[in-house]
Design a protein around this motif. Structure first.
Motif, PDB file in Angstrom:
ATOM      1  N   VAL A  40     -16.172  30.315  28.688  1.00 34.29           N
ATOM      2  CA  VAL A  40     -17.434  31.070  28.688  1.00 34.29           C
ATOM      3  C   VAL A  40     -17.206  32.444  28.052  1.00 34.29           C
ATOM      4  CG1 VAL A  40     -19.268  32.023  30.132  1.00 34.29           C
ATOM      5  CG2 VAL A  40     -18.232  29.840  30.737  1.00 34.29           C
ATOM      6  N   ALA A  41     -16.068  33.058  28.405  1.00 38.10           N
ATOM      7  CA  ALA A  41     -15.740  34.384  27.846  1.00 38.10           C
ATOM      8  C   ALA A  41     -15.618  34.310  26.327  1.00 38.10           C
ATOM      9  CB  ALA A  41     -14.448  34.893  28.467  1.00 38.10           C
ATOM     10  N   TRP A  42     -14.974  33.272  25.863  1.00 35.61           N
ATOM     11  CA  TRP A  42     -14.806  33.103  24.413  1.00 35.61           C
ATOM     12  C   TRP A  42     -16.175  32.925  23.754  1.00 35.61           C
ATOM     13  CZ3 TRP A  42     -11.922  28.525  21.619  1.00 35.61           C
ATOM     14  CH2 TRP A  42     -11.624  28.900  20.311  1.00 35.61           C
ATOM     15  N   GLY A  43     -17.029  32.145  24.434  1.00 34.98           N
ATOM     16  CA  GLY A  43     -18.386  31.932  23.926  1.00 34.98           C
ATOM     17  C   GLY A  43     -19.169  33.232  23.815  1.00 34.98           C
ATOM     18  N   GLN A  44     -18.896  34.167  24.741  1.00 34.27           N
ATOM     19  CA  GLN A  44     -19.569  35.470  24.690  1.00 34.27           C
ATOM     20  C   GLN A  44     -19.199  36.226  23.419  1.00 34.27           C
ATOM     21  OE1 GLN A  44     -21.693  36.927  26.844  1.00 34.27           O
ATOM     22  NE2 GLN A  44     -21.727  35.242  28.305  1.00 34.27           N
ATOM     23  N   LEU A  45     -17.984  35.991  22.952  1.00 33.68           N
ATOM     24  CA  LEU A  45     -17.500  36.749  21.795  1.00 33.68           C
ATOM     25  C   LEU A  45     -17.925  36.125  20.470  1.00 33.68           C
ATOM     26  CD1 LEU A  45     -13.851  37.470  23.023  1.00 33.68           C
ATOM     27  CD2 LEU A  45     -15.748  39.061  22.990  1.00 33.68           C
ATOM     28  N   THR A  47     -20.048  34.447  17.518  1.00 35.30           N
ATOM     29  CA  THR A  47     -21.433  34.564  17.028  1.00 35.30           C
ATOM     30  C   THR A  47     -22.061  33.178  16.918  1.00 35.30           C
ATOM     31  OG1 THR A  47     -20.498  34.650  14.826  1.00 35.30           O
ATOM     32  CG2 THR A  47     -21.170  36.737  15.796  1.00 35.30           C
ATOM     33  N   SER A  48     -21.271  32.192  16.481  1.00 31.71           N
ATOM     34  CA  SER A  48     -21.807  30.834  16.417  1.00 31.71           C
ATOM     35  C   SER A  48     -21.886  30.283  17.834  1.00 31.71           C
ATOM     36  CB  SER A  48     -20.905  29.954  15.564  1.00 31.71           C
ATOM     37  OG  SER A  48     -19.601  29.969  16.073  1.00 31.71           O
ATOM     38  N   LYS A  49     -22.878  29.491  18.086  1.00 35.57           N
ATOM     39  CA  LYS A  49     -23.117  29.024  19.446  1.00 35.57           C
ATOM     40  C   LYS A  49     -22.378  27.711  19.722  1.00 35.57           C
ATOM     41  CE  LYS A  49     -25.335  32.511  20.625  1.00 35.57           C
ATOM     42  NZ  LYS A  49     -24.566  33.466  21.425  1.00 35.57           N
ATOM     43  N   ALA A  50     -21.105  27.798  19.862  1.00 38.86           N
ATOM     44  CA  ALA A  50     -20.311  26.613  20.192  1.00 38.86           C
ATOM     45  C   ALA A  50     -20.516  26.277  21.666  1.00 38.86           C
ATOM     46  CB  ALA A  50     -18.853  26.892  19.913  1.00 38.86           C
ATOM     47  N   GLY A  51     -20.454  25.005  21.996  1.00 39.54           N
ATOM     48  CA  GLY A  51     -20.643  24.585  23.381  1.00 39.54           C
ATOM     49  C   GLY A  51     -19.446  24.975  24.242  1.00 39.54           C
ATOM     50  N   VAL A  52     -19.759  25.217  25.530  1.00 38.76           N
ATOM     51  CA  VAL A  52     -18.691  25.637  26.454  1.00 38.76           C
ATOM     52  C   VAL A  52     -17.616  24.554  26.550  1.00 38.76           C
ATOM     53  CG1 VAL A  52     -18.169  26.203  28.866  1.00 38.76           C
ATOM     54  CG2 VAL A  52     -20.181  27.161  27.780  1.00 38.76           C
ATOM     55  N   ARG A  84     -12.572  23.091  12.642  1.00 40.94           N
ATOM     56  CA  ARG A  84     -12.739  21.668  12.279  1.00 40.94           C
ATOM     57  C   ARG A  84     -14.002  21.076  12.897  1.00 40.94           C
ATOM     58  NH1 ARG A  84      -7.494  17.978  12.232  1.00 40.94           N
ATOM     59  NH2 ARG A  84      -9.126  16.561  11.590  1.00 40.94           N
ATOM     60  N   ARG A  85     -14.440  21.702  13.995  1.00 36.75           N
ATOM     61  CA  ARG A  85     -15.675  21.193  14.625  1.00 36.75           C
ATOM     62  C   ARG A  85     -16.919  21.888  14.078  1.00 36.75           C
ATOM     63  NH1 ARG A  85     -15.197  18.237  19.516  1.00 36.75           N
ATOM     64  NH2 ARG A  85     -17.431  18.446  19.583  1.00 36.75           N
ATOM     65  N   GLY A  86     -16.740  22.684  13.024  1.00 32.41           N
ATOM     66  CA  GLY A  86     -17.909  23.274  12.385  1.00 32.41           C
ATOM     67  C   GLY A  86     -18.117  24.750  12.627  1.00 32.41           C
ATOM     68  N   ASP A  87     -17.332  25.322  13.518  1.00 23.70           N
ATOM     69  CA  ASP A  87     -17.463  26.766  13.720  1.00 23.70           C
ATOM     70  C   ASP A  87     -16.779  27.493  12.567  1.00 23.70           C
ATOM     71  OD1 ASP A  87     -18.821  26.764  16.236  1.00 23.70           O
ATOM     72  OD2 ASP A  87     -16.947  26.024  17.120  1.00 23.70           O
ATOM     73  N   SER A  88     -17.224  28.712  12.340  1.00 24.26           N
ATOM     74  CA  SER A  88     -16.629  29.498  11.271  1.00 24.26           C
ATOM     75  C   SER A  88     -15.180  29.841  11.625  1.00 24.26           C
ATOM     76  CB  SER A  88     -17.453  30.770  11.084  1.00 24.26           C
ATOM     77  OG  SER A  88     -16.640  31.814  10.645  1.00 24.26           O
ATOM     78  N   LEU A  89     -14.266  29.602  10.684  1.00 28.17           N
ATOM     79  CA  LEU A  89     -12.852  29.888  10.953  1.00 28.17           C
ATOM     80  C   LEU A  89     -12.643  31.378  11.207  1.00 28.17           C
ATOM     81  CD1 LEU A  89      -9.891  29.012  11.117  1.00 28.17           C
ATOM     82  CD2 LEU A  89      -9.728  29.283   8.646  1.00 28.17           C
ATOM     83  N   ALA A  94     -11.166  35.616  14.561  1.00 30.83           N
ATOM     84  CA  ALA A  94     -11.420  36.987  15.017  1.00 30.83           C
ATOM     85  C   ALA A  94     -11.614  37.029  16.522  1.00 30.83           C
ATOM     86  CB  ALA A  94     -12.653  37.538  14.311  1.00 30.83           C
ATOM     87  N   THR A  95     -12.392  36.073  17.025  1.00 28.94           N
ATOM     88  CA  THR A  95     -12.655  36.095  18.469  1.00 28.94           C
ATOM     89  C   THR A  95     -11.408  35.713  19.281  1.00 28.94           C
ATOM     90  OG1 THR A  95     -13.556  33.875  18.243  1.00 28.94           O
ATOM     91  CG2 THR A  95     -15.130  35.692  18.361  1.00 28.94           C
ATOM     92  N   THR A  96     -10.566  34.846  18.690  1.00 23.23           N
ATOM     93  CA  THR A  96      -9.312  34.520  19.378  1.00 23.23           C
ATOM     94  C   THR A  96      -8.460  35.784  19.513  1.00 23.23           C
ATOM     95  OG1 THR A  96      -9.307  32.272  18.526  1.00 23.23           O
ATOM     96  CG2 THR A  96      -7.197  33.122  19.270  1.00 23.23           C
ATOM     97  N   ALA A  97      -8.438  36.570  18.416  1.00 25.68           N
ATOM     98  CA  ALA A  97      -7.655  37.806  18.455  1.00 25.68           C
ATOM     99  C   ALA A  97      -8.282  38.816  19.415  1.00 25.68           C
ATOM    100  CB  ALA A  97      -7.559  38.394  17.048  1.00 25.68           C
TER     101      ALA A  97
END
Lengths: 136, 313
Positions: A40-45, A47-52, A84-89, A94-97
């Motif tokens: 959920v925290a990662w999803g907050q960061l 911009t693309s709306k990837a599923g939880v 690979r699932r369609g989110d922007s690399l 950036a959000t991983t970092a």
């Protein structure tokens, strides 16, 4: 670790845990559940709306890679899987970092709380001791 | 604590210069754009979600440690989890090395607490008043087990549910699951049967109570050592009995009391050595997983240790 560990105790601990499958299951579920708020925290960061659920599964794969592979390869796996699932690399990388910032912030809070408890001087629990004294 | 101190500094830098744009300057363009759009509010929200995750990990660590009998206090579990992940975050990655004291070491120290209490009770011989509060504080939070958190104190054992669970017959006879705890509590408070005790009687009652506690502690570890077929738990029972080594001897221990009483009653070699041998022999079947032999050996220990529960202080 190899030098200081008491391997008989380690084996004993494994034996005890395997004798208590209900506890082992609860531990596995709890540890896995710990990744849900992280997703959920990662999803907050992002911009693309990837599923939880997706954001929950990538770190699991990354963690597996981290344990099996040398260095910090798991850190690369996570954004790669997301892309690979369609989110922007770039978004995933950036959000991983940046996810390290909120992670550090929450850990600092917890470490400060734990450190405060640990660093109290010898007479640290004098007042709880006094409270615990039986009353006349 | 250094990290905690660094947090306000980082926040101030962020407020003044913007920490994220600073980071963004060193990234490829598209990553830089992503970082620049990331607001502090989103990061704060993410941090709030991270907290329960870290707490869950702490709980898992603590329960995992406690399941096989390793004592790990909540504060230690919190600190170990936080610092382990934190160092991984900062790429120092020590891998979570934690070496809490072994239970055997803890129980050696618990016995030392008993000796501290015995010393405190002896001050009445010098004409000083009975040091009830100091004795109670040692029971509650003995100085020698302080490193392990409050869960391994003498009183945690006597006032908790363990005694009633593992010694139901005694609990029934004495009419209380805390039959090891209340006699000492009554002495400290000077109430009920101890209401009119002299200081000498209080000393005797506390010392006798302490010996009973150590005896039951020893038996408890033999019982669960047999249940779990664990030589480590048998070692813990032995640790309660012999205490810490001082100059290759065990002067502050139940074992030393056993030897002294053997001398007092002219029964040398009838308690201490047989008990030690019985505990030593119980290790092998535990290591081999031989439950039947372990039961026999545990019965030997129980039989050999019985005089420990009946000595006059």
């Amino acid at each position: 670790m190899w030098r200081v560990a008491d391997w008989a105790e380690v084996a004993d601990a494994f034996k005890t845990l395997t004798q208590r499958p209900e506890l082992l299951s609860a531990l596995l579920v709890s540890y896995t559940a710990a990744f849900v708020p992280r997703a959920v925290a990662w999803g907050q960061l992002m911009t693309s709306k990837a599923g939880v659920f997706d954001l929950f599964t990538y770190p699991q794969a990354a963690l597996l890679a981290k344990h099996l592979l040398p260095f910090k390869f798991g850190e690369v796996v996570r954004p790669l899987l997301a892309s690979r699932r369609g989110d922007s690399l770039s978004d995933a990388a950036a959000t991983t970092a940046v996810a390290r910032l909120p992670n550090s912030a929450s850990l600092i809070v917890i470490a400060a709380a734990g450190g405060l408890l640990l660093s109290l001087p010898a007479g640290r629990i004098l007042w709880p001791q006094s409270l615990a004294l039986p009353r006349q | 604590m250094i990290c905690a101190a660094a947090a306000p500094v980082l926040l101030r830098v962020h407020a003044r210069d913007g920490l994220l744009p600073l980071l963004a300057q060193r990234r490829p363009k598209h990553v830089r754009e992503q970082l620049a759009t990331m607001s502090a509010g989103r990061i704060a929200k993410a941090a709030l979600w991270m907290l329960p995750s870290c707490i869950l990990e702490t709980a898992v660590l603590q329960v995992t440690a406690q399941a096989p009998g390793t004592e790990l206090s909540l504060s230690t579990a919190i600190a170990v989890t936080a610092f382990t992940i934190l160092f991984q975050v900062f790429r120092m990655t020590p891998g979570g090395y934690c070496h809490p004291p072994k239970n055997r070491e803890i129980y050696e120290k618990i016995s030392t607490d008993y000796q501290e209490i015995a010393k405190l009770t002896n001050v009445i011989r010098d004409g000083q008043p009975f040091l009830a509060v100091k004795i109670w504080l040692l029971c509650e939070a003995g100085s020698h087990v302080r490193l392990c958190g409050p869960s391994r104190t003498l009183r945690a054992f006597t006032a908790g549910p363990t005694v009633g669970t593992y010694f139901p017959d005694s609990a029934k006879i004495f009419g209380s699951a805390t039959f090891l705890d209340y006699p000492i509590e009554n002495v400290i408070l000077g109430r009920r049967e101890a209401e009119n005790y002299t200081d000498a009687q209080k000393r005797q009652a506390v010392n006798k109570g302490m010996l009973r506690i150590l005896y039951h502690c020893l038996k408890f570890y033999m019982i669960i050592g047999q249940d779990r077929i664990s030589s480590r738990l048998i070692d813990e029972a032995r640790a309660v009995y012999v205490c810490e080594v001082v100059d290759r001897a065990y002067p502050n221990s139940l074992a030393a009391v056993a030897q002294a009483r053997e001398g007092n009653f002219g029964r040398q070699g009838t308690v201490d050595i047989p008990l030690r041998e019985a505990m030593y022999q119980a290790r092998q079947p535990a290591d081999n997983g031989n439950a039947a032999a372990l039961k026999t050996a545990t019965n030997e220990v129980s039989s050999a240790s019985t005089p420990c529960s009946t000595w006059p202080p």
